[in-house]
Design a protein around this motif. Structure first.
Motif, mmCIF file in Angstrom:
data_model
loop_
_atom_site.group_PDB
_atom_site.id
_atom_site.type_symbol
_atom_site.label_atom_id
_atom_site.label_comp_id
_atom_site.label_asym_id
_atom_site.label_seq_id
_atom_site.Cartn_x
_atom_site.Cartn_y
_atom_site.Cartn_z
ATOM 1 N N ARG A 61 41.923 39.398 39.250
ATOM 2 C CA ARG A 61 41.022 39.659 38.024
ATOM 3 C C ARG A 61 41.907 40.477 37.143
ATOM 4 N NH1 ARG A 61 38.135 38.159 41.979
ATOM 5 N NH2 ARG A 61 35.836 37.512 41.609
ATOM 6 N N SER A 62 41.760 40.287 36.041
ATOM 7 C CA SER A 62 42.497 41.055 34.933
ATOM 8 C C SER A 62 41.450 41.382 33.945
ATOM 9 C CB SER A 62 43.600 40.324 34.342
ATOM 10 O OG SER A 62 44.615 41.064 33.401
ATOM 11 N N THR A 66 38.058 36.813 35.202
ATOM 12 C CA THR A 66 38.420 36.204 36.621
ATOM 13 C C THR A 66 39.315 35.071 36.321
ATOM 14 O OG1 THR A 66 36.253 36.871 37.583
ATOM 15 C CG2 THR A 66 37.596 34.907 38.650
ATOM 16 N N TRP A 67 40.403 35.067 37.017
ATOM 17 C CA TRP A 67 41.590 33.965 36.883
ATOM 18 C C TRP A 67 41.774 33.160 38.147
ATOM 19 C CZ3 TRP A 67 45.343 33.379 32.812
ATOM 20 C CH2 TRP A 67 45.072 34.456 31.719
ATOM 21 N N ILE A 69 44.632 30.474 39.635
ATOM 22 C CA ILE A 69 45.874 29.719 39.773
ATOM 23 C C ILE A 69 46.237 28.795 40.732
ATOM 24 C CG2 ILE A 69 48.665 29.952 39.452
ATOM 25 C CD1 ILE A 69 48.071 32.813 38.343
ATOM 26 N N ALA A 78 46.871 28.048 35.275
ATOM 27 C CA ALA A 78 46.213 28.745 35.395
ATOM 28 C C ALA A 78 45.010 28.918 34.426
ATOM 29 C CB ALA A 78 46.754 30.411 34.847
ATOM 30 N N TRP A 79 43.708 29.068 34.923
ATOM 31 C CA TRP A 79 42.562 29.097 34.200
ATOM 32 C C TRP A 79 41.857 30.531 34.353
ATOM 33 C CZ3 TRP A 79 43.883 25.581 37.894
ATOM 34 C CH2 TRP A 79 44.069 24.108 37.705
ATOM 35 N N THR A 80 40.816 30.657 33.283
ATOM 36 C CA THR A 80 40.087 31.914 33.484
ATOM 37 C C THR A 80 38.594 31.125 33.584
ATOM 38 O OG1 THR A 80 39.669 32.058 31.021
ATOM 39 C CG2 THR A 80 41.255 33.483 32.218
ATOM 40 N N GLN A 89 44.490 28.350 30.499
ATOM 41 C CA GLN A 89 45.262 29.607 29.968
ATOM 42 C C GLN A 89 46.547 29.207 29.946
ATOM 43 O OE1 GLN A 89 43.333 31.816 28.059
ATOM 44 N NE2 GLN A 89 41.611 30.686 29.033
ATOM 45 N N THR A 121 49.214 36.405 33.590
ATOM 46 C CA THR A 121 48.422 36.135 32.535
ATOM 47 C C THR A 121 48.874 35.166 31.494
ATOM 48 O OG1 THR A 121 48.772 37.901 31.493
ATOM 49 C CG2 THR A 121 46.801 38.084 33.185
#
Length: 168
Positions: A61-62, A66-67, A69, A78-80, A89, A121
Motif C-alpha cells: 500500500r502506498s 493498493t498495488w 506487482i 505493476a497495477w493499482t 501503472q 510506484t
C-alpha cells in the motif's frame, strides 16, 4: 491455477494468477457456500508478458492505493486496485521471480543473473545488483540488508553462494 497462492488485496478481494497467463481478482463474498464456483471474477488481466505465472505477486500500500506487482519469465508489471479492477501503472520487459517490496523499492531477481531494483510506484530502474543465476530464488530484505541465494536447489549441491548487500 499454477504454482502461486492467492494474495490478499483487502476489502474481501484476492488476486490469483495461473498457468493460463491470467491474473484474476476474486471477491470472497461471491464464493461463499459449498458448491463449486467458476467464472465469477471481479476482473482479470493478462500476466506481465502473457506467459504462465509461476511466481508470487507482491502487494503493498502506498497512500490510499493498493498495488500489485507481478513478474513472469518475460516482464514485470505493476497495477493499482481501482474498485475491483486492476489498472496498469507501469510495465518493464525484464522478467523475474517473485517480487519483494521494501522501503518503496521493488526487488525482482532475474534467474539469468542480476537483482533489478525499481521504484515501486514508477517502475524506474534504480540499479541492478550483480549476482549469479538461479531458479525461483527471491531476495530477503531485512535490517537494511538484502540477501539472495544463487544457484538451483534442483542441482542438489551441498554448497552454494549467498549474496548479501547493505543498503547505504
Amino acid at each position: 491455477l499454477g504454482s502461486t497462492s492467492p494474495v490478499l488485496l483487502g476489502g474481501g478481494l484476492v488476486a490469483q494468477g495461473g498457468k493460463d497467463a491470467i491474473i484474476r481478482v476474486l471477491d470472497w463474498s461471491r464464493m461463499a457456500g459449498t458448491t463449486p464456483h467458476q467464472d465469477n471474477e471481479s476482473s482479470q488481466v493478462a500476466t506481465p508478458s502473457g506467459d504462465r505465472l509461476f511466481t508470487e505477486p507482491a502487494v503493498f500500500r502506498s497512500g490510499a492505493a493498493t498495488w500489485l506487482i507481478a513478474a513472469d519469465n518475460g516482464a514485470t508489471t505493476a497495477w493499482t486496485l481501482q474498485g475491483q479492477q486492476l489498472a496498469q501503472q507501469w510495465h518493464v520487459t525484464s522478467g523475474g521471480t517473485s517480487p519483494v517490496v521494501a522501503d518503496g523499492l521493488a526487488f525482482v531477481y532475474n534467474p539469468s543473473g542480476g537483482l533489478n531494483v525499481y521504484e515501486a510506484t514508477t517502475g524506474k530502474l534504480v540499479t541492478t545488483l550483480s549476482c549469479g543465476g538461479g531458479h525461483w530464488n527471491s531476495p530477503i530484505i531485512v535490517d537494511g540488508r538484502i540477501a539472495l541465494p544463487e544457484g538451483n536447489a534442483n542441482s542438489h549441491q551441498t554448497s552454494g553462494v549467498l549474496d548479501i548487500w547493505r543498503v547505504p
